[in-house]
Design an enzyme around this catalytic site. Structure first.
Site, PDB file in Angstrom:
ATOM      1  N   SER A  13     -69.652  18.204  96.374  1.00 42.97           N
ATOM      2  CA  SER A  13     -68.392  18.432  97.288  1.00 42.97           C
ATOM      3  C   SER A  13     -67.175  18.125  96.716  1.00 42.97           C
ATOM      4  CB  SER A  13     -68.866  16.952  98.424  1.00 42.97           C
ATOM      5  OG  SER A  13     -67.630  16.685  99.072  1.00 42.97           O
ATOM      6  N   ARG A  14     -66.108  18.696  97.357  1.00 45.17           N
ATOM      7  CA  ARG A  14     -64.797  18.418  96.828  1.00 45.17           C
ATOM      8  C   ARG A  14     -64.016  17.322  97.539  1.00 45.17           C
ATOM      9  NH1 ARG A  14     -65.945  23.594  95.147  1.00 45.17           N
ATOM     10  NH2 ARG A  14     -66.083  23.468  92.595  1.00 45.17           N
ATOM     11  N   LYS A  54     -74.723  17.236 109.917  1.00 45.36           N
ATOM     12  CA  LYS A  54     -73.581  17.533 111.185  1.00 45.36           C
ATOM     13  C   LYS A  54     -73.967  17.393 112.548  1.00 45.36           C
ATOM     14  CE  LYS A  54     -70.127  20.101 108.427  1.00 45.36           C
ATOM     15  NZ  LYS A  54     -69.163  21.436 108.438  1.00 45.36           N
ATOM     16  N   ASP A  75     -63.312  21.163 111.572  1.00 45.56           N
ATOM     17  CA  ASP A  75     -63.327  22.299 110.915  1.00 45.56           C
ATOM     18  C   ASP A  75     -62.564  23.488 111.666  1.00 45.56           C
ATOM     19  OD1 ASP A  75     -65.218  21.590 108.982  1.00 45.56           O
ATOM     20  OD2 ASP A  75     -66.945  22.054 110.267  1.00 45.56           O
ATOM     21  N   ASN A 110     -72.790  40.175 114.850  1.00 46.58           N
ATOM     22  CA  ASN A 110     -73.365  39.502 114.294  1.00 46.58           C
ATOM     23  C   ASN A 110     -74.942  40.419 113.920  1.00 46.58           C
ATOM     24  OD1 ASN A 110     -74.366  37.137 112.549  1.00 46.58           O
ATOM     25  ND2 ASN A 110     -75.978  36.654 113.988  1.00 46.58           N
ATOM     26  N   THR A 114     -77.909  39.569 113.897  1.00 50.17           N
ATOM     27  CA  THR A 114     -78.857  39.075 114.871  1.00 50.17           C
ATOM     28  C   THR A 114     -77.875  39.149 116.385  1.00 50.17           C
ATOM     29  OG1 THR A 114     -79.940  38.159 113.286  1.00 50.17           O
ATOM     30  CG2 THR A 114     -80.744  37.669 115.590  1.00 50.17           C
TER      31      THR A 114
HETATM   32  P1  ATR Z   1     -73.454  28.741 108.447  1.00 54.82           P
HETATM   33  O1  ATR Z   1     -73.785  27.263 109.226  1.00 54.82           O
HETATM   34  O2  ATR Z   1     -72.743  28.542 107.380  1.00 54.82           O
HETATM   35  O3  ATR Z   1     -72.644  29.473 109.184  1.00 54.82           O
HETATM   36  P2  ATR Z   1     -75.825  29.840 109.159  1.00 54.82           P
HETATM   37  O4  ATR Z   1     -75.971  29.193 110.587  1.00 54.82           O
HETATM   38  O5  ATR Z   1     -77.023  30.132 108.166  1.00 54.82           O
HETATM   39  O6  ATR Z   1     -74.964  29.260 108.212  1.00 54.82           O
HETATM   40  O7  ATR Z   1     -75.286  31.375 109.319  1.00 54.82           O
HETATM   41  C1  ATR Z   1     -75.218  32.400 108.573  1.00 54.82           C
HETATM   42  C2  ATR Z   1     -74.302  33.785 109.227  1.00 54.82           C
HETATM   43  O8  ATR Z   1     -74.259  34.659 108.127  1.00 54.82           O
HETATM   44  C3  ATR Z   1     -75.141  34.245 110.224  1.00 54.82           C
HETATM   45  O9  ATR Z   1     -74.371  34.931 111.307  1.00 54.82           O
HETATM   46  C4  ATR Z   1     -75.974  35.357 109.621  1.00 54.82           C
HETATM   47  O10 ATR Z   1     -76.587  36.445 110.252  1.00 54.82           O
HETATM   48  P3  ATR Z   1     -77.916  36.171 111.176  1.00 54.82           P
HETATM   49  O11 ATR Z   1     -77.510  35.502 112.424  1.00 54.82           O
HETATM   50  O12 ATR Z   1     -78.193  37.394 111.397  1.00 54.82           O
HETATM   51  O13 ATR Z   1     -78.862  35.444 110.311  1.00 54.82           O
HETATM   52  C5  ATR Z   1     -75.019  35.978 108.680  1.00 54.82           C
HETATM   53  N1  ATR Z   1     -75.529  36.420 107.679  1.00 54.82           N
HETATM   54  C6  ATR Z   1     -76.268  36.000 106.344  1.00 54.82           C
HETATM   55  N2  ATR Z   1     -76.526  36.752 105.258  1.00 54.82           N
HETATM   56  C7  ATR Z   1     -76.435  37.982 106.069  1.00 54.82           C
HETATM   57  C8  ATR Z   1     -76.552  39.400 105.689  1.00 54.82           C
HETATM   58  N3  ATR Z   1     -76.950  39.787 104.525  1.00 54.82           N
HETATM   59  N4  ATR Z   1     -76.113  40.488 106.418  1.00 54.82           N
HETATM   60  C9  ATR Z   1     -75.311  40.293 107.615  1.00 54.82           C
HETATM   61  N5  ATR Z   1     -75.198  38.933 107.977  1.00 54.82           N
HETATM   62  C10 ATR Z   1     -75.824  37.901 107.236  1.00 54.82           C
END
Ligand code: ATR
Length: 286
Positions: free
Chosen positions: A22-23, A75, A111, A160, A162
């Site tokens: 952490s910074r 969080k 944030d 996204n 997904t």
């Molecule tokens: P954070 O809290 O940092 O946002 P997270 O809840 O794990 O972390 O979310 C990561 C995001 O990056 C998600 O939108 C994820 O897409 P999915 O919901 O489909 O998992 C996206 N993500 C991570 N790696 C990816 C990849 N290689 N290609 C496309 N989307 C990616």
């Protein structure tokens, strides 16, 4: 009788698991020194099992702390365990800043404030088009969506991998927000004045497929909430296509300001000296 703690050194913390990268201590101790405040900000490592009793300890009369930051993976727990989460934390279901008032734990999430304040600082006018594209639908994406919606952006397209997660956010954040699959990216980017990456795309060394930013509004800005490296693959791509970019380091610096104000009573600024110090630390620990 005055609270005896008011005459003592004020202590704040960042709690996470792990926490050593952490910074936040560097940022807050920089400001404590700048304002010559008798205070200290330290990193505290607590596992998910230990976190509830750490929060309970803050309410005790023998705690040295006035409050602190909460980071991954706590969080959501901080929001759930707080006595008084504010509206922002309530809607996000997550808090990153806590403080104690009258023996109760108050919590908020800064944030989104950090995200918007960074854009206001680096690219004033970013909100003029009223349309934004948010890539990703995870925890970080939520704070960004909430903040730009609250700022008045009336059309927010969340794209996204997904698609269900993107649609879930559209349901949560109301009629300004729309969820789409990756295939829709080019189509829904049209005329957006802001493109935000909230994913870790390209960060693991895998190739990122080319993104065509040309449908964006002419003076659009492309930003990333990832700040290591400062120039992420997506920012690099946008820059090569002639778009203005804003890196994610400023979001980290600005999100720290409201907490510092709560705990130490002064609203600090983000200066180039602070930014340079953090960049030097990043280079040292690269
Ligand atoms: P954070 O809290 O940092 O946002 P997270 O809840 O794990 O972390 O979310 C990561 C995001 O990056 C998600 O939108 C994820 O897409 P999915 O919901 O489909 O998992 C996206 N993500 C991570 N790696 C990816 C990849 N290689 N290609 C496309 N989307 C990616």
């Amino acid at each position: 009788m005055a609270d005896s703690r008011e005459t003592l050194t004020k202590n704040a913390f960042v709690v996470g698991y792990p926490i050593k990268h952490s910074r936040s201590p560097l940022i807050h101790n920089f400001w404590l020194k700048q304002f010559q405040i008798d205070g200290n900000y330290g990193a505290v490592e607590k596992s998910p099992e230990e976190f509830p009793s750490f929060l309970a300890y803050l309410k005790g009369t023998d705690t040295p702390y006035v409050g602190g930051n909460v980071t991954i993976p706590h969080k959501e727990s901080a929001y759930r365990l707080a006595d008084r989460p504010d509206d922002l934390a309530e809607e996000l279901g997550a808090a990153n800043t806590v403080w104690v008032e009258d023996g109760l734990i108050h919590a908020t999430n800064t944030d989104g404030f950090g995200f918007v304040a960074n854009l206001d600082d680096r690219h004033p006018g970013w909100d003029k088009s009223g349309k934004a594209l948010v890539l990703g639908a995870g925890g970080a994406s939520r704070a960004v969506i909430q903040a730009i919606r609250n700022r008045g952006i009336s059309e927010i397209h969340v794209v996204n991998r997904t698609v269900e997660r993107a649609r879930e956010l559209a349901d949560r954040f109301g009629p300004a927000v729309h969820g789409h699959p990756m295939e829709a990216l080019a189509e829904v980017s049209k005329d957006c004045g802001l493109f935000v990456n909230t994913t870790s795309l390209g960060m693991d060394g895998t190739d990122v497929r080319d993104i065509d930013f040309s449908p964006l509004a002419e003076n659009a800005v492309v930003t990333d909430i990832v700040y290591v490296p400062l120039k992420t693959p997506i920012l690099d791509m946008a820059e090569r296509q002639g778009f203005e970019t804003v890196d994610g380091l400023g979001m980290l610096l600005h999100q720290a300001r409201p907490g510092f104000d709560k705990w130490f009573g002064v609203r600090p600024d983000v200066t180039s000296n602070l930014r340079s110090m953090i960049i030097a630390d990043m280079e040292e620990h690269a």
